[in-house]
Design a protein around this motif. Sequence first.
Motif, mmCIF file in Angstrom:
data_model
loop_
_atom_site.group_PDB
_atom_site.id
_atom_site.type_symbol
_atom_site.label_atom_id
_atom_site.label_comp_id
_atom_site.label_asym_id
_atom_site.label_seq_id
_atom_site.Cartn_x
_atom_site.Cartn_y
_atom_site.Cartn_z
ATOM 1 N N THR A 135 59.861 32.057 43.454
ATOM 2 C CA THR A 135 60.317 30.990 44.539
ATOM 3 C C THR A 135 60.557 29.678 43.340
ATOM 4 N N ASN A 136 61.044 28.583 43.827
ATOM 5 C CA ASN A 136 61.715 27.516 43.202
ATOM 6 C C ASN A 136 60.999 26.154 43.820
ATOM 7 N N VAL A 137 60.594 25.266 43.226
ATOM 8 C CA VAL A 137 60.589 23.763 43.534
ATOM 9 C C VAL A 137 61.648 23.142 43.216
ATOM 10 N N LEU A 138 62.506 22.426 44.266
ATOM 11 C CA LEU A 138 63.634 21.862 44.144
ATOM 12 C C LEU A 138 63.272 20.463 43.900
ATOM 13 N N PHE A 139 63.195 19.720 43.013
ATOM 14 C CA PHE A 139 62.724 18.338 43.039
ATOM 15 C C PHE A 139 63.854 17.360 43.570
ATOM 16 N N PRO A 140 63.404 16.558 44.356
ATOM 17 C CA PRO A 140 61.791 16.119 44.505
ATOM 18 C C PRO A 140 61.164 16.544 45.549
ATOM 19 N N GLN A 141 61.785 17.255 46.524
ATOM 20 C CA GLN A 141 60.903 17.383 47.597
ATOM 21 C C GLN A 141 61.423 18.799 48.509
ATOM 22 N N ALA A 142 61.759 19.692 47.803
ATOM 23 C CA ALA A 142 62.082 20.791 48.511
ATOM 24 C C ALA A 142 61.554 22.172 47.671
#
Length: 444
Positions: free
Chosen positions: A250-257
């Motif tokens: 999975t991924n954290v898509l900066f800043p808030q996704a």
Amino acid sequence: MMSAEQNAVITQTSAGSPAGALLRQYWQPAALAVELDGERAIRPVKLLGQDLVLFRDEDGRLGLIDRDCPHRGADLAFGRLEDGGLRCPFHGWLFNTKGDCLQTPAEPKDSRLCERIKQQSYPVIERSGIIFAYLGEGEPPAFADLDCFVAPDSHVFAFKGLIECNWLQALEVGMDPAHASFLHRFFEDDDQSGVYGRQFRATSADSDIPMTRVLREFDCPTIEVEKTSSGLRLKAYRKISEASTHVRVTNVLFPQAFVIPLSSEMTITQWHVPIDDTNCYWYAIFTSFTKAVDKEEMRAQRLKLYTLPDYRPRVGRFNDYGFDPYEQAHKTYTGMGDDINVHDQWAIESQGAVQDRTREHLGQTDKGIVAYRRLLLEAIRKVEAGERPLMVLTPEEASAIRGPSTMDGIGPTGQSEEYWRDVDARRRGGASWLTENQVAQEKN
């Protein structure tokens, strides 16, 4: 452990606050495009603590302006769409999508008052079923060529839902791969014929094992976190046997996704957007790599849990999240039904309107959350220093951000890195809407 001051810095998003200044550097989901369907294409919007009104004029142009009329402060969300703009019902003042005052009809015919009036307006753009707004200063950043934006309309579906707590705790649940084995545990597995569009219910790639069984029987994943050009990549490994290991990327898509797999053919890109400091919306774009999305089915599924027009949940704190002690004993770990959105809603709302992080004790499974908070604080400091933070992109930079890759499958033990990249490449290679160049760039 955080101090109260540090917690305030990363949670408060009103104008003038450190995190608020950061989030105003980015395009923010403001509404679903379908919210402007019908005769009355006007919606009140509260975003990052600001009261705004979104509308589509008679020629289809989108406008987002401050909600209070600059004459005497009346609510423009009750305005009339006519004569090329939005007209205040109090005295008939008319504003176009750029906030220009076009008419002040009650003033004398020779009045030039209108020429001096300008309502604050904000850039808006529609992408993949969501209307995005930019509340910052200067030119907005470019949109990255994410899969959810590259895919055609037939292959994406957008939805949203209200959560009654701070945006950050809502976002952080998506950086915690371990919680799914408990919060989303089902004691029985579903018939695969009815799992379309439902999270954690389909089988993992290259197996006939439902994800519900994997989470239930292998509840202690090994988690790795690495920085990427768009944020963070989280890899969770659950060893099934000496021969096979379950891999979830999975991924954290900066800043808030975050970007996560829904099934072997579909991904979810989900933003958590502050309404104010104690309420937020999640916005999600579901992207299919195979056949077109069944939008009617996806929407019908979700409207069983949310009410219109504000997308409020049908279950929540007000009715104990549908808690059933018999169900908890025999069917699900939470006793709160079979939709994971309800489970997540309980978990994050029960932390309080704004989680008190001075009282938390983080463990090894929270390494994604720790890494994200470091990114967040670094980006806040950059904005305070007048520097450009992560993912505020030029057009050239935006065209180089692909994917991001995400998958869920069971492959050979000891070859997890090669395996997940191969699964992702196979899926992307089979997507008719991705070019060879786009597939190749993301693969690398």
